[in-house]
Design a protein around this motif. Structure first.
Motif, PDB file in Angstrom:
ATOM      1  N   ASN A 153      23.857  20.378   4.061  1.00 46.51           N
ATOM      2  CA  ASN A 153      22.545  19.834   3.686  1.00 46.51           C
ATOM      3  C   ASN A 153      21.564  20.898   3.198  1.00 46.51           C
ATOM      4  O   ASN A 153      20.422  20.575   2.884  1.00 46.51           O
ATOM      5  N   ASP A 154      22.018  22.151   3.091  1.00 43.25           N
ATOM      6  CA  ASP A 154      21.166  23.221   2.559  1.00 43.25           C
ATOM      7  C   ASP A 154      21.070  23.065   1.046  1.00 43.25           C
ATOM      8  O   ASP A 154      21.950  22.489   0.400  1.00 43.25           O
ATOM      9  N   PRO A 155      19.992  23.630   0.438  1.00 42.09           N
ATOM     10  CA  PRO A 155      19.911  23.590  -1.023  1.00 42.09           C
ATOM     11  C   PRO A 155      21.069  24.382  -1.631  1.00 42.09           C
ATOM     12  O   PRO A 155      21.494  25.394  -1.090  1.00 42.09           O
ATOM     13  N   CYS A 156      21.581  23.903  -2.738  1.00 43.72           N
ATOM     14  CA  CYS A 156      22.722  24.545  -3.389  1.00 43.72           C
ATOM     15  C   CYS A 156      22.332  25.931  -3.874  1.00 43.72           C
ATOM     16  O   CYS A 156      21.231  26.155  -4.399  1.00 43.72           O
ATOM     17  N   SER A 157      23.255  26.876  -3.763  1.00 42.26           N
ATOM     18  CA  SER A 157      22.996  28.272  -4.137  1.00 42.26           C
ATOM     19  C   SER A 157      22.963  28.476  -5.655  1.00 42.26           C
ATOM     20  O   SER A 157      22.538  29.509  -6.145  1.00 42.26           O
ATOM     21  N   CYS A 158      23.363  27.461  -6.438  1.00 46.58           N
ATOM     22  CA  CYS A 158      23.359  27.596  -7.895  1.00 46.58           C
ATOM     23  C   CYS A 158      21.973  27.384  -8.494  1.00 46.58           C
ATOM     24  O   CYS A 158      21.751  27.632  -9.682  1.00 46.58           O
ATOM     25  N   LYS A 162      19.659  20.483  -5.911  1.00 49.90           N
ATOM     26  CA  LYS A 162      20.370  19.443  -5.157  1.00 49.90           C
ATOM     27  C   LYS A 162      20.867  20.034  -3.840  1.00 49.90           C
ATOM     28  O   LYS A 162      20.942  21.254  -3.680  1.00 49.90           O
ATOM     29  N   LYS A 163      21.249  19.138  -2.926  1.00 51.32           N
ATOM     30  CA  LYS A 163      21.885  19.592  -1.688  1.00 51.32           C
ATOM     31  C   LYS A 163      23.268  20.149  -2.042  1.00 51.32           C
ATOM     32  O   LYS A 163      23.913  19.673  -2.991  1.00 51.32           O
ATOM     33  N   PHE A 164      23.724  21.124  -1.251  1.00 51.01           N
ATOM     34  CA  PHE A 164      25.030  21.771  -1.493  1.00 51.01           C
ATOM     35  C   PHE A 164      26.156  20.737  -1.505  1.00 51.01           C
ATOM     36  O   PHE A 164      27.040  20.800  -2.371  1.00 51.01           O
ATOM     37  N   LYS A 165      26.132  19.741  -0.620  1.00 46.75           N
ATOM     38  CA  LYS A 165      27.203  18.762  -0.535  1.00 46.75           C
ATOM     39  C   LYS A 165      27.272  17.874  -1.772  1.00 46.75           C
ATOM     40  O   LYS A 165      28.326  17.343  -2.097  1.00 46.75           O
ATOM     41  N   LYS A 166      26.175  17.712  -2.536  1.00 40.26           N
ATOM     42  CA  LYS A 166      26.152  16.867  -3.730  1.00 40.26           C
ATOM     43  C   LYS A 166      26.380  17.681  -4.991  1.00 40.26           C
ATOM     44  O   LYS A 166      26.551  17.122  -6.061  1.00 40.26           O
ATOM     45  N   CYS A 167      26.376  19.001  -4.881  1.00 43.01           N
ATOM     46  CA  CYS A 167      26.510  19.861  -6.068  1.00 43.01           C
ATOM     47  C   CYS A 167      27.810  20.652  -6.041  1.00 43.01           C
ATOM     48  O   CYS A 167      28.862  20.117  -6.347  1.00 43.01           O
ATOM     49  N   CYS A 168      27.768  21.881  -5.637  1.00 41.99           N
ATOM     50  CA  CYS A 168      28.942  22.767  -5.659  1.00 41.99           C
ATOM     51  C   CYS A 168      29.856  22.609  -4.443  1.00 41.99           C
ATOM     52  O   CYS A 168      30.948  23.170  -4.427  1.00 41.99           O
ATOM     53  N   GLY A 169      29.451  21.870  -3.449  1.00 36.16           N
ATOM     54  CA  GLY A 169      30.237  21.733  -2.232  1.00 36.16           C
ATOM     55  C   GLY A 169      31.250  20.616  -2.271  1.00 36.16           C
ATOM     56  O   GLY A 169      31.858  20.280  -1.275  1.00 36.16           O
ATOM     57  N   ARG A 170      31.411  19.971  -3.413  1.00 35.29           N
ATOM     58  CA  ARG A 170      32.348  18.850  -3.512  1.00 35.29           C
ATOM     59  C   ARG A 170      33.762  19.286  -3.410  1.00 35.29           C
ATOM     60  O   ARG A 170      34.362  20.064  -3.889  1.00 35.29           O
TER      61      ARG A 170
END
Length: 170
Positions: A153-158, A162-170
């Motif tokens: 649920n942290d902000p994406c590092s990119c 978006k939240k990390f889980k909705k962006c690069c964490g897929r």
């Protein structure tokens, strides 16, 4: 008449019984092996001693004690090599099923036979080479995290917002 315990279709008296009584000698290493199995079944310990290599004969008492409570059930010859009329040595691989203390087990052995003074004798079991499993080397090093772990649920590092889980964490 009762079939011979060695697994042949012949009666005991006309098969291994002839060898055990001393009426005849084994023609092949396999014949001797079958008759030795039968001697275990009918508890003819003297025959087992006589058909052992001269320098390796054991007393009757040891055989009877070692086989106390053992009920031999079935013999299966798996393979024979050499051990015929013109040979002086032979090998017979077999499996012998027995019961002891209510448990059914199988003895599998490759037996060695030699001719001594024109007669086949049992020399013991061929030793099997010990197989040692290869040593596993650990050349791959485990992953070690250097920075802080990013939570789902942290902000994406990119930087997408978006939240990390909705962006690069897929």
């Amino acid at each position: 008449m009762e079939e011979c315990p060695c697994g042949s279709v012949f009666p005991y008296t006309d098969c291994c019984g002839l060898l055990i009584r001393g009426s005849t000698v084994a023609d092949t290493a396999e014949d001797l092996m079958r008759s030795r199995y039968t001697a275990h079944v009918v508890e003819e310990w003297d025959y087992l001693v006589k058909t052992r290599r001269a320098g390796e004969r054991k007393g009757l008492k040891d055989l009877a004690i070692a086989n106390e409570g053992v009920a031999w059930k079935k013999l299966e010859v798996l393979h024979s090599s050499k051990g015929g009329q013109g040979d002086d040595e032979g090998e017979v691989t077999y499996a012998a099923t027995f019961e002891k203390d209510g448990k059914t087990e199988t003895l599998k052995e490759t037996a060695i036979f030699l001719r001594e003074e024109g007669r086949w004798v049992y020399c013991g079991e061929r030793s099997q080479p010990k197989i040692t499993p290869p040593k596993v080397s650990r050349s791959v090093k485990p992953f070690v995290r250097t920075g802080a772990k990013i939570g789902r649920n942290d902000p994406c590092s990119c930087g997408s917002g978006k939240k990390f889980k909705k962006c690069c964490g897929r």
